[in-house]
Design a protein around this motif. Structure first.
Motif, short mmCIF file in Angstrom:
data_model
loop_
_atom_site.label_atom_id
_atom_site.label_comp_id
_atom_site.label_asym_id
_atom_site.label_seq_id
_atom_site.Cartn_x
_atom_site.Cartn_y
_atom_site.Cartn_z
N LYS A 92 0.77 -1.28 -0.08
CA LYS A 92 -0.07 0.04 -0.06
C LYS A 92 0.93 1.30 -0.30
O LYS A 92 0.67 2.44 -0.62
CB LYS A 92 -0.81 0.02 1.22
N GLN A 93 1.93 1.19 0.67
CA GLN A 93 2.84 2.33 0.79
C GLN A 93 3.39 2.44 -0.53
O GLN A 93 3.65 3.83 -1.01
CB GLN A 93 3.84 2.28 1.84
N ILE A 94 4.02 1.53 -1.30
CA ILE A 94 4.49 1.74 -2.54
C ILE A 94 3.49 2.33 -3.59
O ILE A 94 3.58 3.32 -4.63
CB ILE A 94 4.74 0.34 -3.05
N GLN A 95 2.24 1.71 -3.54
CA GLN A 95 1.07 2.31 -4.30
C GLN A 95 0.69 3.85 -4.15
O GLN A 95 0.52 4.45 -5.18
CB GLN A 95 -0.22 1.57 -4.16
N LYS A 96 0.95 3.95 -2.94
CA LYS A 96 0.74 5.51 -2.65
C LYS A 96 1.74 6.71 -3.30
O LYS A 96 1.71 7.72 -3.49
CB LYS A 96 0.82 5.90 -1.09
N LEU A 97 3.06 5.85 -3.47
CA LEU A 97 4.02 6.46 -4.05
C LEU A 97 4.12 6.79 -5.59
O LEU A 97 4.60 7.81 -6.14
CB LEU A 97 5.60 5.80 -3.84
N PHE A 98 3.13 5.91 -6.04
CA PHE A 98 2.82 5.92 -7.79
C PHE A 98 1.41 5.86 -7.56
O PHE A 98 0.72 5.26 -8.60
CB PHE A 98 3.59 4.96 -8.42
N PRO A 99 0.87 7.26 -7.20
CA PRO A 99 -0.77 7.05 -7.49
C PRO A 99 -1.45 7.01 -8.80
O PRO A 99 -2.71 6.65 -8.97
CB PRO A 99 -1.05 8.46 -6.80
N LYS A 100 -0.64 7.46 -9.81
CA LYS A 100 -1.13 7.48 -11.33
C LYS A 100 -1.33 6.16 -11.78
O LYS A 100 -1.84 5.94 -13.04
CB LYS A 100 -0.31 8.58 -12.02
N ASN A 101 -0.40 5.12 -11.24
CA ASN A 101 -0.39 3.94 -12.11
C ASN A 101 -1.57 3.13 -11.26
O ASN A 101 -0.84 2.23 -10.37
CB ASN A 101 0.88 3.31 -11.87
N GLN A 139 11.50 9.67 4.93
CA GLN A 139 10.47 9.05 4.41
C GLN A 139 10.68 8.45 3.27
O GLN A 139 12.01 8.53 2.65
CB GLN A 139 9.41 10.32 3.94
N PHE A 140 9.80 7.62 2.35
CA PHE A 140 9.94 6.91 1.27
C PHE A 140 9.85 7.86 0.12
O PHE A 140 9.07 8.56 0.24
CB PHE A 140 9.16 5.86 1.02
N VAL A 141 10.47 7.67 -0.93
CA VAL A 141 10.31 8.85 -2.04
C VAL A 141 10.36 7.55 -3.35
O VAL A 141 10.98 6.53 -3.19
CB VAL A 141 11.43 9.57 -2.44
N GLY A 142 9.56 7.87 -4.31
CA GLY A 142 9.53 7.05 -5.38
C GLY A 142 9.70 7.59 -7.00
O GLY A 142 9.40 8.92 -6.83
#
Length: 218
Positions: A92-101, A139-142
């Motif tokens: 879920k955290q990964i998905q939030k980093l790339f919301p347009k995908n 924080q995490f960045v993508g």
């Protein structure tokens, strides 16, 4: 109980220096030259941890005493309990980093050895995209970008090793103060196709951080 303090990048430096000592033991006949290699390796490892003063310091400095392949194996193995893990991240955290995908392909997090990770990367052949996740200390960045296969080996800008590369091109989110509405800037560089190999080789996260900084807005 072991208090982890060694990041993956630092572990790779130590391993490289230990390998140089072992190689010198096997090939160098001049005792003075061998001693120089030993001292150099110990100094480079010490530079990584200027504030370590307890028993961990003695453990690290023992790199200068390696004589056999077994010594090398035991030295490296003794370091692993002290390795800092990459901060755990959820799907879920990964998905939030790339919301347009909306149909984001996710890496298999269950197969990741978090101790040996400086950054996560994976590709999605269906969209021709590469994704990078990094933790900047806060924080995490993508970062995502198009990748173009080179079908040849070269030097990766992240790990500086001769590996199979792809050209990663990401659209920069940074805009000059008076940029026109259609302003567009792409940032590209050659990176390892295999993120696992890159993480095994990387000794300095600065080039990756600079790339991410050139792409992201903050």
């Amino acid at each position: 109980m072991c208090e982890p303090f060694i990041r993956n990048c630092q572990y790779n430096v130590i391993k490289s220096q230990a390998d140089s000592v072992l190689r010198a033991v096997r090939t160098v006949g001049d005792p003075k030259v061998l001693e120089s290699v030993r001292l150099s390796a110990a100094a480079k490892v010490e530079e990584l941890f200027p504030d370590v003063r307890d028993s961990r310091k003695a453990m690290l400095e023992s790199i200068a005493n390696l004589k056999t392949a077994e010594d090398f194996h035991n030295y490296i193995q003794a370091l692993e309990p002290y390795m800092l893990e990459f901060p755990r991240i959820t799907e879920k955290q990964i998905q939030k980093l790339f919301p347009k995908n909306k149909k984001l392909k996710l890496p298999d997090l269950e197969q990741v050895d978090w101790r040996h990770v400086t950054y996560l990367s994976w590709t999605d052949i269906s969209t021709n995209k590469m994704f990078i996740v990094y933790h900047n200390g806060e924080q995490f960045v993508g970062v995502e970008g198009r990748f173009t296969a080179t079908n040849k080996k070269g030097y990766c800008f992240v790990c500086n090793r001769f590996e199979e590369l792809v050209l990663l091109s990401a659209v920069s989110k940074k805009r000059p103060a008076h940029a026109l509405p259609d302003y567009y800037k792409s940032v590209g560089n050659y990176i390892c196709l295999n993120g696992h190999s890159c993480n095994k080789n990387i000794t300095d996260a600065a080039p990756l951080e600079a790339f991410i900084g050139s792409v992201l807005d903050s």
